[in-house]
Write a protein that holds these residues in place. Sequence first.
Motif, mmCIF file in Angstrom:
data_model
loop_
_atom_site.group_PDB
_atom_site.id
_atom_site.type_symbol
_atom_site.label_atom_id
_atom_site.label_comp_id
_atom_site.label_asym_id
_atom_site.label_seq_id
_atom_site.Cartn_x
_atom_site.Cartn_y
_atom_site.Cartn_z
ATOM 1 N N GLY A 25 0.790 -1.222 0.000
ATOM 2 C CA GLY A 25 0.000 0.000 0.000
ATOM 3 C C GLY A 25 0.822 1.271 0.000
ATOM 4 N N GLY A 26 2.130 1.158 0.010
ATOM 5 C CA GLY A 26 3.003 2.337 0.009
ATOM 6 C C GLY A 26 3.831 2.419 -1.259
ATOM 7 N N VAL A 27 4.792 3.312 -1.237
ATOM 8 C CA VAL A 27 5.670 3.539 -2.376
ATOM 9 C C VAL A 27 7.099 3.198 -1.975
ATOM 10 N N ALA A 28 7.779 2.436 -2.818
ATOM 11 C CA ALA A 28 9.176 2.076 -2.598
ATOM 12 C C ALA A 28 10.043 2.860 -3.576
ATOM 13 N N ASP A 29 11.258 3.136 -3.150
ATOM 14 C CA ASP A 29 12.209 3.866 -3.984
ATOM 15 C C ASP A 29 13.451 3.004 -4.148
ATOM 16 N N ASP A 30 13.656 2.511 -5.361
ATOM 17 C CA ASP A 30 14.838 1.687 -5.630
ATOM 18 C C ASP A 30 16.132 2.493 -5.549
ATOM 19 N N THR A 55 3.407 10.411 -26.905
ATOM 20 C CA THR A 55 1.945 10.412 -27.012
ATOM 21 C C THR A 55 1.330 9.109 -26.508
ATOM 22 N N LYS A 56 2.135 8.065 -26.351
ATOM 23 C CA LYS A 56 1.643 6.782 -25.834
ATOM 24 C C LYS A 56 1.816 6.669 -24.317
ATOM 25 N N LEU A 57 2.439 7.655 -23.698
ATOM 26 C CA LEU A 57 2.710 7.599 -22.265
ATOM 27 C C LEU A 57 1.413 7.737 -21.475
ATOM 28 N N ARG A 58 1.246 6.890 -20.477
ATOM 29 C CA ARG A 58 0.084 6.927 -19.594
ATOM 30 C C ARG A 58 0.542 6.683 -18.163
ATOM 31 N N ALA A 59 -0.247 7.160 -17.224
ATOM 32 C CA ALA A 59 -0.060 6.813 -15.811
ATOM 33 C C ALA A 59 -1.032 5.685 -15.504
ATOM 34 N N CYS A 60 -0.552 4.662 -14.838
ATOM 35 C CA CYS A 60 -1.416 3.545 -14.456
ATOM 36 C C CYS A 60 -2.232 3.978 -13.238
ATOM 37 N N HIS A 61 -3.535 3.769 -13.324
ATOM 38 C CA HIS A 61 -4.399 4.177 -12.214
ATOM 39 C C HIS A 61 -5.077 2.995 -11.544
ATOM 40 N N ALA A 62 -4.427 1.839 -11.643
ATOM 41 C CA ALA A 62 -4.911 0.697 -10.871
ATOM 42 C C ALA A 62 -4.670 1.000 -9.389
ATOM 43 N N PRO A 63 -5.478 0.428 -8.520
ATOM 44 C CA PRO A 63 -5.266 0.674 -7.093
ATOM 45 C C PRO A 63 -3.820 0.393 -6.673
ATOM 46 N N ARG A 64 -3.249 1.326 -5.981
ATOM 47 C CA ARG A 64 -1.901 1.248 -5.396
ATOM 48 C C ARG A 64 -0.758 1.321 -6.415
ATOM 49 N N CYS A 65 -1.034 1.441 -7.705
ATOM 50 C CA CYS A 65 0.050 1.512 -8.686
ATOM 51 C C CYS A 65 0.519 2.952 -8.847
#
Length: 196
Positions: A20-25, A152-162
Motif C-alpha cells: 500500500g506504500g511507495v518504494a524507492d529503488d 503520445t503513448k505515455l500513460r499513468a497507471c491508475h490501478a489501485p496502489r500503482c
Amino acid sequence: MPDADLVLDLALTIRHDGHGGVADDLAAPEGLTAWVRAHPAVLPGAARFTADADTLSAVRDLRAAVRALFARAVRPGDPSPADAARLLPDQEAIDRLNAAAALVPVVPRLNWPKGAEPAAEHAPAPGGPPAEELIAALARAAITFLTGPDRTKLRACHAPRCVRYFLKEHPRQEWCKPSCGNRARVARHHERHRAG
C-alpha cells in the motif's frame, strides 16, 4: 537500449511496495549502483560504476524532473499517484533536465566501417567524470523520449496502489501490466457490490 525504455526504467525506480506504500529503488547509493550496472548501455564502464551520495542526489533530482514532465505529458489525464502531491513546476523540471543534459558536451564522431557508408554519430565528449556522464546521458534520453513519438503513448497507471507510468501499446490497454488490470477489476467489482 532505446531512450523510451531507459527513461521509463528510471521513472519506475519509484514503485508500489506491495503493502500500500511507495518504494524507492534509489533510496541509497547501492540502489543506484545496482540500477546503473543493470543498464550497461547508459554509461561506458557501467560494470565498474559505484554511486556516491552526491551522484544519487543528482539522479534523484533528475528523476523528479522526468516524472514531473511525464505528468505533463499525460495531461489531461491524472499523473501517477506517487507524483500528484509533489510535482515540480513545469519550468523548473525543464530547466533541471536541460542543465543535466548540458553537463557533458556531445560531439560528432565519424564512424566508417569497412564496406559501409560513413556516418556521423553523436557521443559524449571523452574524459568527463562518470557521474556527470551518467546524469547527462539520462537527461538526453529523457529529452529524446519527450520530443519523440512515444511521448503520445505515455500513460499513468491508475490501478489501485500503482504508481507506474507505461507506454500504451494497444488501443484497449488501460494498465501497466496484467496484475494491475486484475486489481482494478476487483476494486470495481467490490465498489459495485458495496454501492448496491
